[in-house]
Design an enzyme around this catalytic site. Structure first.
Site, short mmCIF file in Angstrom:
data_model
loop_
_atom_site.label_atom_id
_atom_site.label_comp_id
_atom_site.label_asym_id
_atom_site.label_seq_id
_atom_site.Cartn_x
_atom_site.Cartn_y
_atom_site.Cartn_z
N GLY A 1 0.78 -1.23 0.00
CA GLY A 1 0.00 0.00 0.00
C GLY A 1 0.81 1.28 0.00
O GLY A 1 0.34 2.33 -0.47
N ASP B 1 -4.64 2.58 10.82
CA ASP B 1 -6.05 2.27 11.09
C ASP B 1 -6.15 1.68 12.49
O ASP B 1 -6.19 2.42 13.47
CB ASP B 1 -6.55 1.31 10.00
N ASP C 1 -6.12 -0.17 -1.74
CA ASP C 1 -6.95 -0.99 -2.62
C ASP C 1 -8.30 -1.31 -2.02
O ASP C 1 -8.50 -1.21 -0.80
CB ASP C 1 -6.23 -2.32 -2.90
N ARG D 1 -5.35 0.70 -6.61
CA ARG D 1 -4.09 1.21 -6.05
C ARG D 1 -3.45 2.24 -6.97
O ARG D 1 -2.67 3.08 -6.54
CB ARG D 1 -3.09 0.06 -5.86
P1 5GP Z 1 -3.93 -1.35 10.51
O1 5GP Z 1 -5.36 -1.70 10.83
O2 5GP Z 1 -3.01 -2.47 10.83
O3 5GP Z 1 -3.53 -0.04 11.11
O4 5GP Z 1 -3.88 -1.15 8.95
C1 5GP Z 1 -3.57 -2.25 8.15
C2 5GP Z 1 -3.78 -2.03 6.72
O5 5GP Z 1 -5.17 -2.03 6.51
C3 5GP Z 1 -3.29 -0.75 6.07
O6 5GP Z 1 -1.94 -0.76 5.76
C4 5GP Z 1 -4.14 -0.80 4.82
O7 5GP Z 1 -3.54 -1.67 3.89
C5 5GP Z 1 -5.44 -1.41 5.33
N1 5GP Z 1 -6.43 -0.36 5.56
C6 5GP Z 1 -6.81 0.22 6.72
N2 5GP Z 1 -7.75 1.16 6.50
C7 5GP Z 1 -7.96 1.16 5.16
C8 5GP Z 1 -8.80 1.93 4.28
O8 5GP Z 1 -9.55 2.82 4.66
N3 5GP Z 1 -8.73 1.62 2.95
C9 5GP Z 1 -7.92 0.64 2.45
N4 5GP Z 1 -7.94 0.44 1.14
N5 5GP Z 1 -7.10 -0.07 3.25
C10 5GP Z 1 -7.13 0.18 4.57
MG MG Z 2 -3.74 -2.90 2.29
#
Ligand code: 5GP
Ligand code: MG
Length: 182
Positions: A48, A107, A164, A170
């Site tokens: 990403g 996130d 994505d 992407r």
């Molecule tokens: P984490 O939840 O571990 O902080 O985020 C993990 C991954 O979830 C991010 O690197 C991303 O790939 C995906 N992600 C989290 N929020 C979003 C979003 O709003 N859109 C997309 N496309 N991916 C997300």
């Molecule tokens: Mg991702």
């Protein structure tokens, strides 16, 4: 540049390519000032962060090193799976380096938390800081905060510029908000 137009993408534009570029200018200036005279290794978390990393790095005129990590945590769905899978067996050589982790979005915090913990436990970096393009305003599942964020956003699902939905979008030059499924 003479680019062919993209076909209509879903959702609404959150940040245009021009707005992203302008923000990267200021973010890169801040990073350049902080890492001057430091042994910097930039470590994008693929897939990403690829567009973010490519555009940010070319604005940082320092003798930095580039290494990449490939990690899966979302598996193409719109909900975080809760597990973080490292796609390579060995960590990059960052002993005694100041590491700047790059990710597309903060996130739940699980991905960056897992990567940072593993680097600190196994790779002996001098320091680890974190820069994300987007920071969602929500409670994190892990105690993880970014040192640098391009944009603070609401808890919405974003696509484009590296992000994505089920493997697509992407390559959109802008960031868009969608409401899955779509
Ligand atoms: P984490 O939840 O571990 O902080 O985020 C993990 C991954 O979830 C991010 O690197 C991303 O790939 C995906 N992600 C989290 N929020 C979003 C979003 O709003 N859109 C997309 N496309 N991916 C997300
Ligand atoms: Mg991702």
């Amino acid at each position: 540049m003479n680019r062919p137009p993209f076909p209509a993408a879903p959702g609404r534009v959150l940040f245009s390519a021009g707005v992203i570029a302008a923000r990267l200018d200021t973010l890169a200036a801040e990073l350049t000032a902080f890492y001057r005279e430091k042994p910097l290794t930039v470590l994008p978390i693929l897939n990403g962060s690829l567009p973010f990393a490519a555009d940010l790095l070319r604005r940082i005129p320092l003798p930095l090193h580039l290494e990449c990590l490939s990690v899966a945590s979302y598996h193409g769905a719109a909900q975080s799976s809760g597990t973080v899978t490292f796609r390579q067996h060995t960590l990059p050589p960052v002993a005694d380096r100041d590491v700047l982790l790059l990710d597309d979005i903060l996130d739940t915090g699980r991905t960056l938390h897992a990567v940072r913990q593993r680097l600190l436990a196994e790779a002996a970096p001098r320091s680890v800081r974190v820069a994300v393009l987007l920071r969602k305003n929500k409670l994190r599942a892990e105690p993880m905060e970014a040192d640098y964020a391009g944009f603070d956003i609401a808890d919405e699902f974003v696509i484009g510029y590296g992000l994505d939905y089920e493997g697509r979008y992407r390559n959109l030059p802008e960031l868009r908000v969608i409401t899955p499924p779509c």
